[in-house]
Design an enzyme around this catalytic site. Structure first.
Site, PDB file in Angstrom:
ATOM      1  N   LYS A 228       1.280  -1.256  -0.408  1.00  0.00           N
ATOM      2  CA  LYS A 228       0.214   0.154  -0.074  1.00  0.00           C
ATOM      3  C   LYS A 228       1.103   1.248   0.302  1.00  0.00           C
ATOM      4  O   LYS A 228       1.820   1.082   0.142  1.00  0.00           O
ATOM      5  CB  LYS A 228      -0.828   0.358   0.897  1.00  0.00           C
ATOM      6  CG  LYS A 228      -2.047  -0.759   1.181  1.00  0.00           C
ATOM      7  CD  LYS A 228      -2.738  -1.311   1.761  1.00  0.00           C
ATOM      8  CE  LYS A 228      -4.559  -1.915   1.532  1.00  0.00           C
ATOM      9  NZ  LYS A 228      -5.533  -2.614   2.441  1.00  0.00           N
ATOM     10  N   ARG A 262      -2.922  -9.763   6.003  1.00  0.00           N
ATOM     11  CA  ARG A 262      -3.826  -9.324   4.721  1.00  0.00           C
ATOM     12  C   ARG A 262      -2.426  -9.261   3.713  1.00  0.00           C
ATOM     13  O   ARG A 262      -2.342  -8.256   3.578  1.00  0.00           O
ATOM     14  CB  ARG A 262      -4.978  -8.789   4.602  1.00  0.00           C
ATOM     15  CG  ARG A 262      -5.578  -9.116   3.013  1.00  0.00           C
ATOM     16  CD  ARG A 262      -6.592  -8.012   2.843  1.00  0.00           C
ATOM     17  NE  ARG A 262      -7.109  -8.217   1.620  1.00  0.00           N
ATOM     18  CZ  ARG A 262      -6.684  -7.428   0.272  1.00  0.00           C
ATOM     19  NH1 ARG A 262      -5.848  -6.329   0.948  1.00  0.00           N
ATOM     20  NH2 ARG A 262      -7.721  -7.007  -0.512  1.00  0.00           N
TER      21      ARG A 262
END
Ligand code: YH5
Length: 283
Positions: A228, A262
């Protein structure tokens, strides 16, 4: 060793997750751009082989999503989302020993994939779409609810907080209450701070640092930071060079008590989890 306030057994359909351990959830994108290889194999075959590799590498959950939450992404119809996700859920359920998480906000997708073998509903919108709470309650699966303000399309338009951790925690508490009122008991809820959703780089770093405050809500935490922009923002690296930064955050999240990580890079993250587990299990 971090102790937990909740029962460590999380039933996920026909499988059970032992939350005394940390689990790696592999990301499987069922969006058409994700699995093109010039047409030698079908999209479905490629996705299945990717799932198989992630399970072989130690993923105990696979998160299957058919909607892109990138700002600017085109909305998908219910039928489109079903067409992308349902065949994959069905095939993974038939062939792999893994908990299938479905990344969806769509009631029909919740209902249909539960029937096909899904074990967890993962909704970045925290079951706020009309009918989603009812669908999730009806299928009886655990749900992951995540903090986000607004919708993926507008969430990064100048997000602002007076008390970041208090507001994230308050939001999750409110959604837990909505779940319980709809018939999803707390025992079936997993919580997610929502890194990258309606947050600046500073918000993401500060929330990560103070993640332990969310343990007060009494439910296991799932953390998704793999590749991210908070990694890109600190290291100045494009998305294909964020592995080491992501592994640092995975290690830190685990030591802060997160139970599900995740990630895209399953094998590497599983090594991190095993190494930390070995040290934490030592005399
Ligand atoms: C999450 O955090 N995230 S989809 C941008 C990236 C890399 C990855 C530019 N679904 C989460 O993975 N579900 C997504 O780099 C999620 N928690 C839960 N529970 C966004 C994503 C991503 C976005």
């Amino acid at each position: 060793m971090t102790s937990t306030l909740y029962p460590t057994r999380l039933p996920c359909g026909n499988r059970v997750l032992d939350l005394s351990r940390t689990h790696v959830m592999g990301i499987l994108n069922a969006t058409p751009d994700s699995f093109s290889d010039g047409g030698r194999y079908s999209l479905l075959d490629n996705a299945l082989r990717h799932a198989e590799a992630m399970v072989a590498a130690g993923a105990t959950l696979i998160d299957i999503g058919g909607e892109s939450t990138r700002p600017g992404a085109l909305p998908v119809s219910v039928q489109q989302e079903l067409d992308r996700v349902a065949p994959l859920v069905e095939r993974v359920a038939q062939s792999l020993d893994v908990v299938i998480s479905v990344d969806t906000s769509t009631p029909q997708v919740i209902t249909d994939t539960a029937r096909l073998g899904a074990g967890l509903i993962n909704d970045v919108r925290s079951l706020r779409r009309p009918g989603a709470l009812e669908a999730a309650a009806a299928v009886g699966l655990p749900v992951c609810i995540m903090h986000m303000l607004g919708e993926p399309g507008d969430m990064q338009d100048n997000p602002h907080y007076q008390d970041l951790v208090g507001e994230v925690s308050g939001f999750l508490a409110e959604r837990m209450q909505a779940c319980e009122q709809a018939g999803i008991p707390a025992e079936r809820i997993v919580l997610d701070p929502g890194f990258g959703f309606a947050k600046t780089l500073e918000h993401n770093l500060s929330l990560f640092k103070r993640m332990e405050a969310l343990h007060a809500l009494g439910r296991p935490l799932l953390v998704g930071v793999s590749r991210k922009s908070m990694i890109g923002g600190v290291l100045g690296r494009p998305v294909d060079q964020r592995l080491f930064g992501g592994l640092a955050l995975a290690a830190l999240a685990m030591t802060k008590g997160a139970k599900i990580l995740r990630v895209h890079d399953v094998a590497e993250t599983v090594d991190v989890v095993r190494m930390i587990t070995a040290v934490e299990s030592a005399e």
